[in-house]
Design a protein around this motif. Sequence first.
Motif, mmCIF file in Angstrom:
data_model
loop_
_atom_site.group_PDB
_atom_site.id
_atom_site.type_symbol
_atom_site.label_atom_id
_atom_site.label_comp_id
_atom_site.label_asym_id
_atom_site.label_seq_id
_atom_site.Cartn_x
_atom_site.Cartn_y
_atom_site.Cartn_z
ATOM 1 N N LEU A 89 61.714 -34.024 60.471
ATOM 2 C CA LEU A 89 62.470 -35.208 60.871
ATOM 3 C C LEU A 89 63.978 -34.989 60.762
ATOM 4 O O LEU A 89 64.729 -35.295 61.702
ATOM 5 C CB LEU A 89 62.056 -36.413 60.018
ATOM 6 N N GLU A 90 64.421 -34.483 59.629
ATOM 7 C CA GLU A 90 65.870 -34.318 59.455
ATOM 8 C C GLU A 90 66.440 -33.340 60.475
ATOM 9 O O GLU A 90 67.499 -33.589 61.063
ATOM 10 C CB GLU A 90 66.174 -33.854 58.037
ATOM 11 N N HIS A 91 65.751 -32.244 60.723
ATOM 12 C CA HIS A 91 66.221 -31.275 61.723
ATOM 13 C C HIS A 91 66.262 -31.909 63.106
ATOM 14 O O HIS A 91 67.209 -31.685 63.877
ATOM 15 C CB HIS A 91 65.298 -30.062 61.724
ATOM 16 N N ASN A 92 65.242 -32.700 63.429
ATOM 17 C CA ASN A 92 65.227 -33.377 64.730
ATOM 18 C C ASN A 92 66.440 -34.277 64.891
ATOM 19 O O ASN A 92 67.117 -34.263 65.928
ATOM 20 C CB ASN A 92 63.953 -34.220 64.882
ATOM 21 N N LEU A 93 66.715 -35.090 63.873
ATOM 22 C CA LEU A 93 67.826 -36.031 63.965
ATOM 23 C C LEU A 93 69.172 -35.320 63.967
ATOM 24 O O LEU A 93 70.100 -35.732 64.680
ATOM 25 C CB LEU A 93 67.750 -37.028 62.803
ATOM 26 N N VAL A 94 69.287 -34.249 63.203
ATOM 27 C CA VAL A 94 70.540 -33.485 63.179
ATOM 28 C C VAL A 94 70.890 -32.981 64.575
ATOM 29 O O VAL A 94 72.067 -32.954 64.957
ATOM 30 C CB VAL A 94 70.440 -32.312 62.177
ATOM 31 N N SER A 95 69.890 -32.596 65.349
ATOM 32 C CA SER A 95 70.178 -32.071 66.690
ATOM 33 C C SER A 95 70.865 -33.114 67.569
ATOM 34 O O SER A 95 71.600 -32.758 68.502
ATOM 35 C CB SER A 95 68.893 -31.575 67.358
ATOM 36 N N PHE A 96 70.680 -34.392 67.284
ATOM 37 C CA PHE A 96 71.371 -35.447 68.037
ATOM 38 C C PHE A 96 72.780 -35.681 67.493
ATOM 39 O O PHE A 96 73.682 -36.046 68.259
ATOM 40 C CB PHE A 96 70.564 -36.750 67.980
ATOM 41 N N PHE A 97 72.987 -35.451 66.211
ATOM 42 C CA PHE A 97 74.325 -35.580 65.641
ATOM 43 C C PHE A 97 75.238 -34.430 66.072
ATOM 44 O O PHE A 97 76.464 -34.560 66.032
ATOM 45 C CB PHE A 97 74.250 -35.617 64.111
ATOM 46 N N GLU A 98 74.658 -33.301 66.442
ATOM 47 C CA GLU A 98 75.442 -32.102 66.765
ATOM 48 C C GLU A 98 75.699 -31.953 68.267
ATOM 49 O O GLU A 98 75.802 -30.842 68.771
ATOM 50 C CB GLU A 98 74.702 -30.856 66.260
ATOM 51 N N GLN A 99 75.830 -33.051 68.976
ATOM 52 C CA GLN A 99 75.992 -32.995 70.423
ATOM 53 C C GLN A 99 77.402 -32.603 70.847
ATOM 54 O O GLN A 99 78.398 -33.008 70.242
ATOM 55 C CB GLN A 99 75.645 -34.359 71.030
ATOM 56 N N THR A 172 63.485 -32.656 69.296
ATOM 57 C CA THR A 172 64.667 -31.835 69.033
ATOM 58 C C THR A 172 65.331 -31.489 70.360
ATOM 59 O O THR A 172 64.638 -31.195 71.340
ATOM 60 C CB THR A 172 64.281 -30.538 68.304
ATOM 61 N N VAL A 173 66.672 -31.528 70.383
ATOM 62 C CA VAL A 173 67.399 -31.293 71.638
ATOM 63 C C VAL A 173 68.483 -30.241 71.430
ATOM 64 O O VAL A 173 68.890 -29.950 70.300
ATOM 65 C CB VAL A 173 68.029 -32.603 72.163
ATOM 66 N N GLU A 174 68.945 -29.685 72.547
ATOM 67 C CA GLU A 174 70.063 -28.746 72.522
ATOM 68 C C GLU A 174 71.382 -29.521 72.479
ATOM 69 O O GLU A 174 71.444 -30.715 72.744
ATOM 70 C CB GLU A 174 70.011 -27.844 73.762
ATOM 71 N N ARG A 175 72.472 -28.807 72.187
ATOM 72 C CA ARG A 175 73.784 -29.449 72.064
ATOM 73 C C ARG A 175 74.256 -30.061 73.379
ATOM 74 O O ARG A 175 75.048 -30.995 73.386
ATOM 75 C CB ARG A 175 74.819 -28.426 71.579
ATOM 76 N N SER A 176 73.765 -29.543 74.494
ATOM 77 C CA SER A 176 74.189 -30.041 75.807
ATOM 78 C C SER A 176 73.368 -31.232 76.285
ATOM 79 O O SER A 176 73.590 -31.727 77.399
ATOM 80 C CB SER A 176 74.083 -28.912 76.832
#
Length: 415
Positions: A89-99, A172-176
């Motif tokens: 969960l935390e890794h998934n959410l972090v990927s949205f904070f790191e956009q 989980t998503v990429e920065r783009s």
Amino acid sequence: MHALRAALFLCIPIGLVRVAESNDFASHIAHVLCVGLAGICAALAALGIGYTWLAGEFVRRFFARACAQPSSFPGVTLVKPLCGDEWNLEHNLVSFFEQDYPGPVQFVFGVHDPADVALATVERLRAQYPHAQVSVVIDSRLYGPNRKIGNLVNMLEHAEHDVLCFADSDVTVERSYLRHVVGALQGPGVGLVTCVYRGLCAPGWWPRFSAAATNYHFLPGVVTGLAIGRARPCFGQTIAMERTMLERIGGLTQFAHHLAEDHAIGDAVRRTGATVAIPPFTVRHACVETSFAKFVAHELRWSRTIRAVDRAGHLGSVLMHPIPFAMLAVLMSEGAAWAWVLAGIALVARLALKWRSDNAVQQTHRGIWLLPMWDALSFGIYVASFFSSRVEWRGFRFEVDEEGLLSPAHEESAQ
């Protein structure tokens, strides 16, 4: 009970072959049936092989396209429903904070229960990203059996920006990601953006099977359906639209009784005359089914969801199973050489599709030797999906009617 019926259905060819080995009159009838079924299975396998080769080419072309870039960077509200301490969960959410997105972004997290352990993860992220605009909504109101819709409706009252992006907590998503979603949303006539997805495996054996079903059945099937103009998908893993479009379709509360609320939302947008855009990239969906029972329950829910919202498409997906049909042809023909050749071609076609799909999304080639087993399990689940309309979702059991609407399931009484 329904799984047992499916297993009995799949055992019918074996029974016919054994009857055909006897020397009485029944053997002649069984032989005729075996020959006929062998021909039908061979024809379905051949059609499936053709579909598989086409699907590989369609996947390559789809992901070879360039993503649209935004002409401006409007404010975005990311709406994230939460429920429990999910794997990663935390890794998934972090990927949205790191956009890599220069516009303002608001994060709205929502739960039904004030004791939900997911809130601790949100508090850690608040501390890790002190400059992020984070809102937390704790609201137990429900508007129907679809708890996710209830969560989203409650959170939308706190959304500040006009671009609304709903994204599941197990993604989980990429920065783009936000750049590409907003770029697609700014396209002419676009009313909603959704994304295809691939599997991200939790540790263990069965998550690999779940990811394989996603990557080598679901993903090629969607891309092929789009290429031939047959598919009209909308995926809840990511839905982005402007607030004006949400108001135009009448809000989200109306979807609180739908199993496939994402599909219904997409249909509502299309009815306005707008299009649903699907940009050429994937998000990653967590595959966390840690046991055979959980894997089957998840895949059955997905297959029955498709059956509920698109019966013709669900029936047509029989062509995604060339290896099982080729092996049935081998069985019904009593091991004829031509049937073994057909099975070999089917295996090569499926391996080629896996290879091309992995290349298209830049994924490591792994688990090739498991492909026949994946296909056999997927075929069994596909057959089982015809035997019931019951699904299990977040620990609750529902019946699904012909309109794809949910109602609480009543357990069968003991006989």
